[in-house]
Write a protein that holds these residues in place. Structure first.
Motif, mmCIF file in Angstrom:
data_model
loop_
_atom_site.group_PDB
_atom_site.id
_atom_site.type_symbol
_atom_site.label_atom_id
_atom_site.label_comp_id
_atom_site.label_asym_id
_atom_site.label_seq_id
_atom_site.Cartn_x
_atom_site.Cartn_y
_atom_site.Cartn_z
ATOM 1 N N TRP A 140 0.831 -1.203 0.000
ATOM 2 C CA TRP A 140 0.000 0.000 0.000
ATOM 3 C C TRP A 140 0.869 1.257 0.000
ATOM 4 O O TRP A 140 0.648 2.178 -0.789
ATOM 5 C CB TRP A 140 -0.949 -0.006 1.188
ATOM 6 N N GLU A 141 1.862 1.282 0.847
ATOM 7 C CA GLU A 141 2.714 2.464 0.936
ATOM 8 C C GLU A 141 3.481 2.688 -0.362
ATOM 9 O O GLU A 141 3.748 3.835 -0.735
ATOM 10 C CB GLU A 141 3.688 2.322 2.109
ATOM 11 N N GLN A 142 3.807 1.617 -1.062
ATOM 12 C CA GLN A 142 4.611 1.747 -2.268
ATOM 13 C C GLN A 142 3.791 2.013 -3.527
ATOM 14 O O GLN A 142 4.350 2.457 -4.534
ATOM 15 C CB GLN A 142 5.444 0.476 -2.477
ATOM 16 N N SER A 143 2.487 1.765 -3.485
ATOM 17 C CA SER A 143 1.704 1.884 -4.718
ATOM 18 C C SER A 143 0.509 2.823 -4.626
ATOM 19 O O SER A 143 -0.127 3.092 -5.650
ATOM 20 C CB SER A 143 1.208 0.496 -5.143
ATOM 21 N N LYS A 144 0.169 3.333 -3.460
ATOM 22 C CA LYS A 144 -1.045 4.136 -3.330
ATOM 23 C C LYS A 144 -0.963 5.402 -4.168
ATOM 24 O O LYS A 144 0.113 5.988 -4.350
ATOM 25 C CB LYS A 144 -1.317 4.466 -1.864
ATOM 26 N N THR A 145 -2.116 5.821 -4.672
ATOM 27 C CA THR A 145 -2.201 7.043 -5.467
ATOM 28 C C THR A 145 -2.711 8.221 -4.652
ATOM 29 O O THR A 145 -2.712 9.347 -5.132
ATOM 30 C CB THR A 145 -3.150 6.841 -6.671
ATOM 31 N N ARG A 146 -3.148 7.938 -3.403
ATOM 32 C CA ARG A 146 -3.677 8.994 -2.522
ATOM 33 C C ARG A 146 -3.730 8.436 -1.113
ATOM 34 O O ARG A 146 -3.547 7.233 -0.899
ATOM 35 C CB ARG A 146 -5.083 9.422 -2.954
ATOM 36 N N ASP A 147 -4.004 9.270 -0.145
ATOM 37 C CA ASP A 147 -4.192 8.804 1.226
ATOM 38 C C ASP A 147 -5.616 8.297 1.394
ATOM 39 O O ASP A 147 -6.577 8.898 0.897
ATOM 40 C CB ASP A 147 -3.923 9.939 2.224
ATOM 41 N N LEU A 148 -5.750 7.172 2.082
ATOM 42 C CA LEU A 148 -7.063 6.593 2.355
ATOM 43 C C LEU A 148 -7.022 6.074 3.784
ATOM 44 O O LEU A 148 -6.641 4.934 4.039
ATOM 45 C CB LEU A 148 -7.344 5.457 1.356
ATOM 46 N N PRO A 149 -7.397 6.912 4.758
ATOM 47 C CA PRO A 149 -7.227 6.567 6.175
ATOM 48 C C PRO A 149 -7.866 5.244 6.582
ATOM 49 O O PRO A 149 -7.348 4.556 7.476
ATOM 50 C CB PRO A 149 -7.879 7.746 6.898
ATOM 51 N N ASP A 150 -8.981 4.861 5.944
ATOM 52 C CA ASP A 150 -9.640 3.612 6.325
ATOM 53 C C ASP A 150 -8.762 2.397 6.059
ATOM 54 O O ASP A 150 -8.895 1.373 6.746
ATOM 55 C CB ASP A 150 -10.970 3.464 5.582
ATOM 56 N N VAL A 151 -7.891 2.460 5.062
ATOM 57 C CA VAL A 151 -6.982 1.339 4.804
ATOM 58 C C VAL A 151 -6.039 1.149 5.989
ATOM 59 O O VAL A 151 -5.791 0.030 6.441
ATOM 60 C CB VAL A 151 -6.193 1.562 3.496
ATOM 61 N N ASP A 152 -5.525 2.248 6.510
ATOM 62 C CA ASP A 152 -4.621 2.172 7.659
ATOM 63 C C ASP A 152 -5.357 1.721 8.921
ATOM 64 O O ASP A 152 -4.838 0.908 9.697
ATOM 65 C CB ASP A 152 -3.962 3.532 7.889
ATOM 66 N N SER A 153 -6.575 2.236 9.123
ATOM 67 C CA SER A 153 -7.316 1.854 10.327
ATOM 68 C C SER A 153 -7.744 0.392 10.270
ATOM 69 O O SER A 153 -7.766 -0.309 11.298
ATOM 70 C CB SER A 153 -8.530 2.764 10.523
ATOM 71 N N LEU A 154 -8.066 -0.105 9.074
ATOM 72 C CA LEU A 154 -8.399 -1.527 8.938
ATOM 73 C C LEU A 154 -7.198 -2.404 9.271
ATOM 74 O O LEU A 154 -7.342 -3.463 9.900
ATOM 75 C CB LEU A 154 -8.873 -1.823 7.513
ATOM 76 N N ALA A 155 -6.006 -1.972 8.869
ATOM 77 C CA ALA A 155 -4.805 -2.739 9.201
ATOM 78 C C ALA A 155 -4.635 -2.831 10.712
ATOM 79 O O ALA A 155 -4.246 -3.891 11.246
ATOM 80 C CB ALA A 155 -3.580 -2.088 8.557
ATOM 81 N N GLU A 156 -4.933 -1.756 11.415
ATOM 82 C CA GLU A 156 -4.823 -1.762 12.868
ATOM 83 C C GLU A 156 -5.865 -2.696 13.494
ATOM 84 O O GLU A 156 -5.559 -3.460 14.427
ATOM 85 C CB GLU A 156 -4.985 -0.342 13.406
#
Length: 342
Positions: A171-187
């Motif tokens: 995700w960090e290497q390929s994302k085209t924008r910030d999407l906070p829900d992706v990070d919160s789901l990982a947590e």
């Protein structure tokens, strides 16, 4: 104009020398709705048919889109009761191709990669197709890793931890924008990792789009797209199947609609068939369903990135959009809430 991604003359010469009975000239056509490894139909002048696979164009993330590894896996699985195409040959010869290229057999059947294809089927056919999916999964999870020569395919450390680490990095290497829900789901997923009690072969991307169905008996005759295959928790594959299996009444269905058509079995029926086939504990399947949706959003974002960086990667049916990816993330968040992950 030739097919983008293939040196048709050099590839034709390579296939002619394999002894598969190909009659020149050969024709090539990009097929499939997949946005990862590129797939091409090969036809000869006598009606013979084969399939080619190669990685996508442009810069690839480490370990991604490895068709040589996929060739190894499917070749090993050919000796089991898992239905797969026959792997014919792999080449990395720079005189033939600038990237690894795999030739495999053509498997006749139905590919349900959109709702229009499913609409051509009767409700009874849809039900038979749906119920054959968990049965096929059970076959994959019964593969004897030692006999197949796949014990060293991947790490045997806890699969969920490996997945969260890998796909967070992707995700960090390929994302085209910030999407906070992706990070919160990982947590959320990190806080709810289930205990892994066994390690089996895991397909990693098992769903309706990635199988070929017999038009006669509506059962799976080939499982495709093994590039994400690894060793891990078998319930992850069941969760992946459910991630692509929304129901008509779902609050946030996401972009997948085929399973909402009349006749397809419910998610509960899919799980029941898998349990009957394997006698496994599936109490953690909700976790794996959320992880599959989270991973799918990241994969789709990577495909979006690749089409932005190199438009040659775009399939004829189009590619992932920001709206589609956002829909997958919303479904992941809603599913996490429904299954009680907090």
């Amino acid at each position: 104009m030739g097919v983008v991604g293939l040196n048709e003359d050099a590839v034709s010469m390579w296939i002619a020398e394999l002894g598969v009975g190909a009659l020149m000239p050969l024709s090539f056509e990009r097929i499939g709705s997949g946005q990862s490894n590129l797939t091409f139909a090969v036809r000869d002048s006598g009606g013979g048919r084969w399939v080619l696979r190669r990685p996508p164009f442009g810069r690839l993330l480490i370990s991604a889109h490895d068709v040589e590894r996929e060739y190894r896996i499917v070749s090993a699985v050919q000796g089991t009761d898992v239905p797969v195409p026959k792997m014919i040959s792999l080449t990395t010869d720079p005189a033939v191709t600038d990237t690894p290229l795999v030739l495999m057999s053509y498997v006749y059947g139905i590919v349900i990669d959109d709702e229009a294809a499913a609409q051509q089927l009767t409700p009874d056919q849809r039900r038979a197709i749906g119920l054959s999916l968990p049965t096929t999964l059970a076959r994959i999870h019964r593969v004897d890793l030692e006999l197949a020569g796949l014990l060293d395919l991947a790490s045997t450390k806890p699969y969920a931890t490996r997945q969260l680490r890998r796909w967070s990095t992707q995700w960090e290497q390929s994302k085209t924008r910030d999407l906070p829900d992706v990070d919160s789901l990982a947590e959320v997923l990190s806080r709810n990792i289930p205990r892994q009690t066994e390690t089996t072969l895991v397909h990693g991307d098992f769903h309706l789009n990635n199988v070929i169905i017999s038009p006669e008996d509506c059962h799976v005759v080939a499982v495709l797209d093994w590039e994400l295959c690894t060793l891990g928790d078998p319930i992850a594959d069941l969760g992946c199947l459910l991630a692509f299996w929304p129901q008509r009444g779902d609050r946030t269905p996401g972009p997948f609609t085929v399973s909402t058509l009349e006749g397809f079995p419910t998610p509960e029926e899919l799980v029941d068939v898998y349990v009957r086939e394997t006698e496994r504990d599936v109490s953690a399947v909700g976790f794996w369903q959320v992880l599959a949706l989270w991973k799918l959003a990241i994969i789709a974002e990577g495909a979006l990135r690749r089409t932005i960086d190199d438009p040659r990667n775009l399939a004829s049916s189009g590619g992932p959009s920001v709206e589609m990816i956002d829909g997958i993330v919303r479904r992941a968040v809603a599913t996490a809430d429904e299954v009680g992950l907090a």
